[in-house]
Design an enzyme around this catalytic site. Sequence first.
Site, PDB file in Angstrom:
ATOM      1  N   LYS A 174       0.871  -1.186   0.000  1.00  0.00           N
ATOM      2  CA  LYS A 174       0.000   0.000   0.000  1.00  0.00           C
ATOM      3  C   LYS A 174       0.898   1.223   0.000  1.00  0.00           C
ATOM      4  CE  LYS A 174      -1.384   2.617   3.269  1.00  0.00           C
ATOM      5  NZ  LYS A 174      -1.114   3.934   2.650  1.00  0.00           N
ATOM      6  N   GLY A 227       6.338   5.458   8.537  1.00  0.00           N
ATOM      7  CA  GLY A 227       5.446   6.620   8.639  1.00  0.00           C
ATOM      8  C   GLY A 227       5.550   7.223  10.019  1.00  0.00           C
ATOM      9  N   GLU A 249       9.417   1.702  10.992  1.00  0.00           N
ATOM     10  CA  GLU A 249      10.391   2.773  10.768  1.00  0.00           C
ATOM     11  C   GLU A 249       9.606   4.068  10.906  1.00  0.00           C
ATOM     12  OE1 GLU A 249      12.290   5.494   9.609  1.00  0.00           O
ATOM     13  OE2 GLU A 249      12.252   4.755   7.543  1.00  0.00           O
ATOM     14  N   CYS A 283      12.971  11.327   7.478  1.00  0.00           N
ATOM     15  CA  CYS A 283      12.925  10.919   8.890  1.00  0.00           C
ATOM     16  C   CYS A 283      14.286  11.072   9.571  1.00  0.00           C
ATOM     17  CB  CYS A 283      12.389   9.506   9.021  1.00  0.00           C
ATOM     18  SG  CYS A 283      13.246   8.340   7.963  1.00  0.00           S
TER      19      CYS A 283
HETATM   20  P1  NAD Z   1       0.078  10.873   8.209  1.00  0.00           P
HETATM   21  O1  NAD Z   1       0.269  10.197   9.519  1.00  0.00           O
HETATM   22  O2  NAD Z   1      -1.291  11.323   7.804  1.00  0.00           O
HETATM   23  O3  NAD Z   1       0.600   9.925   7.011  1.00  0.00           O
HETATM   24  C1  NAD Z   1       1.897   9.405   6.970  1.00  0.00           C
HETATM   25  C2  NAD Z   1       1.880   8.121   6.180  1.00  0.00           C
HETATM   26  O4  NAD Z   1       1.202   7.125   6.905  1.00  0.00           O
HETATM   27  C3  NAD Z   1       1.127   8.252   4.854  1.00  0.00           C
HETATM   28  O5  NAD Z   1       1.915   7.709   3.856  1.00  0.00           O
HETATM   29  C4  NAD Z   1      -0.147   7.449   5.016  1.00  0.00           C
HETATM   30  O6  NAD Z   1      -0.459   6.716   3.852  1.00  0.00           O
HETATM   31  C5  NAD Z   1       0.195   6.497   6.097  1.00  0.00           C
HETATM   32  N1  NAD Z   1      -0.945   6.198   6.944  1.00  0.00           N
HETATM   33  C6  NAD Z   1      -1.737   7.087   7.586  1.00  0.00           C
HETATM   34  N2  NAD Z   1      -2.678   6.415   8.281  1.00  0.00           N
HETATM   35  C7  NAD Z   1      -2.476   5.102   8.053  1.00  0.00           C
HETATM   36  C8  NAD Z   1      -3.108   3.912   8.506  1.00  0.00           C
HETATM   37  N3  NAD Z   1      -4.136   3.939   9.365  1.00  0.00           N
HETATM   38  N4  NAD Z   1      -2.639   2.730   8.064  1.00  0.00           N
HETATM   39  C9  NAD Z   1      -1.591   2.679   7.218  1.00  0.00           C
HETATM   40  N5  NAD Z   1      -0.940   3.757   6.769  1.00  0.00           N
HETATM   41  C10 NAD Z   1      -1.375   4.957   7.188  1.00  0.00           C
HETATM   42  O7  NAD Z   1       1.049  12.094   8.218  1.00  0.00           O
HETATM   43  P2  NAD Z   1       1.447  13.127   7.111  1.00  0.00           P
HETATM   44  O8  NAD Z   1       0.906  14.464   7.499  1.00  0.00           O
HETATM   45  O9  NAD Z   1       1.177  12.641   5.717  1.00  0.00           O
HETATM   46  O10 NAD Z   1       3.002  13.081   7.353  1.00  0.00           O
HETATM   47  C11 NAD Z   1       3.540  13.699   8.501  1.00  0.00           C
HETATM   48  C12 NAD Z   1       4.153  12.779   9.483  1.00  0.00           C
HETATM   49  O11 NAD Z   1       4.360  11.482   8.951  1.00  0.00           O
HETATM   50  C13 NAD Z   1       5.535  13.280   9.825  1.00  0.00           C
HETATM   51  O12 NAD Z   1       5.480  14.084  10.957  1.00  0.00           O
HETATM   52  C14 NAD Z   1       6.361  12.068  10.015  1.00  0.00           C
HETATM   53  O13 NAD Z   1       6.440  11.721  11.378  1.00  0.00           O
HETATM   54  C15 NAD Z   1       5.605  10.973   9.374  1.00  0.00           C
HETATM   55  N6  NAD Z   1       6.320  10.419   8.226  1.00  0.00           N
HETATM   56  C16 NAD Z   1       7.414   9.690   8.502  1.00  0.00           C
HETATM   57  C17 NAD Z   1       8.122   9.144   7.464  1.00  0.00           C
HETATM   58  C18 NAD Z   1       9.348   8.328   7.719  1.00  0.00           C
HETATM   59  O14 NAD Z   1      10.158   8.179   6.819  1.00  0.00           O
HETATM   60  N7  NAD Z   1       9.520   7.748   8.907  1.00  0.00           N
HETATM   61  C19 NAD Z   1       7.714   9.357   6.168  1.00  0.00           C
HETATM   62  C20 NAD Z   1       6.564  10.139   5.918  1.00  0.00           C
HETATM   63  C21 NAD Z   1       5.857  10.650   6.980  1.00  0.00           C
END
Ligand code: NAD
Length: 477
Positions: A174, A227, A249, A283
């Site tokens: 996904k 995420g 991660e 990250c």
């Molecule tokens: P968000 O939490 O809305 O989304 C982040 C990611 O998580 C998205 O790709 C989304 O598809 C996925 N996601 C959200 N809810 C999910 C669920 N219930 N099940 C599976 N996947 C889900 O946040 P955002 O505003 O898009 O991004 C901001 C925050 O996300 C940042 O502060 C950061 O901490 C985190 N982030 C971390 C990384 C990383 O490399 N560790 C990458 C992207 C975002």
Amino acid sequence: MYPEVLQHIQGSWAPGSDSHRRAVLNPATGEPLGEYVCVSKADLDRALAASLEGFRIWSRVSAFERCKIMRRAAGLLRERASEFAAILTLELGKPPAEAAIEVQSSADIVEWFAEEGRRAYGQVIPARADLVQQVLTREPVGPVAAFTPWNFPINQPARKISAALAAGCSVILKPAEETPATAMELVRIFLEAGVPPTVIGFVVGEPSTISEHLISSPIIRKISFTGSTAIGRRLSALAGEHLKRTTMELGGHAPAIVWDDADTPAAVRVLAAAKFRNAGQVCISPTRFLVHDSVFDAFSTAFVAFAKGLDVGPDAHAGGQMGPLAHARRLEAVDALVQDAVARGADLACGGRRIGNRGFFYAPTVLRDVPMEARIMNEEAFGPVAVLNRTRDVPAVIEEANRLDYGLAAYAFTGSAKLAATFGREIEAGMISINHSGLALPELHFGGVKSSGHGSEGGSEALEAYFNLKLVTTLAD
Ligand code: NAD
């Protein structure tokens, strides 16, 4: 130019059968690039059944053959790197040069895991009794559910798909809702290279529906998520209920220590480039700069000059060094953190505002002397914002580096071997880069501790998460 986003289920590409649609926006303009029909629960059930069938097929393909197919995929990816980079730039806004690097390094990842899968050795353990043979083997864990974020639309899917395939697992991916097309094209490449069609599923839609459905299914044996910490907690809890293995991660808030004996110009060059890469949406991005008082002014002046000199440009802007933020939510979140710090007395050295009113551009921002109670000292910024604070005492700087519950990456610059060893030993992080920026290569461990998650997405450790151990002890009499 933007491809039609489809689901890949039971070996065919088709729109989802849910009633909801989602638009993909170009973050450089805020305008739609396309729209897709979300995956439904019935689609997910079909994807799960296919994944079980795919696992039965792929787990019986020899590691040697799997390696050949994956290497072919890496070759195809290199051949089509410019097409991939163009899609990546459209949906994430990453400048073309940076997008090209991400695609090429993803091909390296596929190739590295292809090779490493051939080295998943077992053991023959000396027995206590005559004629007993004790053999420990590694077996693929089963169908995998992989969830990837938008900030590295090809690198992240490449890591998770490659590790699963190299170990002999099937995988349902996904991707992030915001950046599905780059990941979709990567799946196409694997299939074209010869991965059997049921081995890789591709589903996109409402994230919580997908993750809850897949994680709860008895077919899925392993979960890999990249995420935010908040979502990682939710998915870990669900996986725990079903006793599923996870690799998590999650977020970070990397400290970057610059000591008085460091090569300060080198520290600025390396750390400023690392800070503003991908508009800070990384990250492992250095965030809390802890700079020795005696070099603070020199470091800060050069750092601000670097930030001011960055060419922040729209997607097609050939020389652009920094693109927009990924979506409107990030623009609001980053600006709120900056304004909060300023209101609490931080010195805004540059940036601190949105650029224009088209797309999601935010100026490279440097905050100095930020009070500890400011939100940005405690929450992940995930944007182009550097926080520069002063320090002069080794125990205090280590305490500050370890203060937060994050523990992903950390950076240090020092000319002293003794201090380098101290930082390497004392800082609570999964990865520490000293006197250079040397993280995220395919052959290196990649992962965090504390609330930054667990497990590894790189190095031979990454493959371990996709294996079960099996002991066979035989009395040959
Ligand atoms: P968000 O939490 O809305 O989304 C982040 C990611 O998580 C998205 O790709 C989304 O598809 C996925 N996601 C959200 N809810 C999910 C669920 N219930 N099940 C599976 N996947 C889900 O946040 P955002 O505003 O898009 O991004 C901001 C925050 O996300 C940042 O502060 C950061 O901490 C985190 N982030 C971390 C990384 C990383 O490399 N560790 C990458 C992207 C975002």
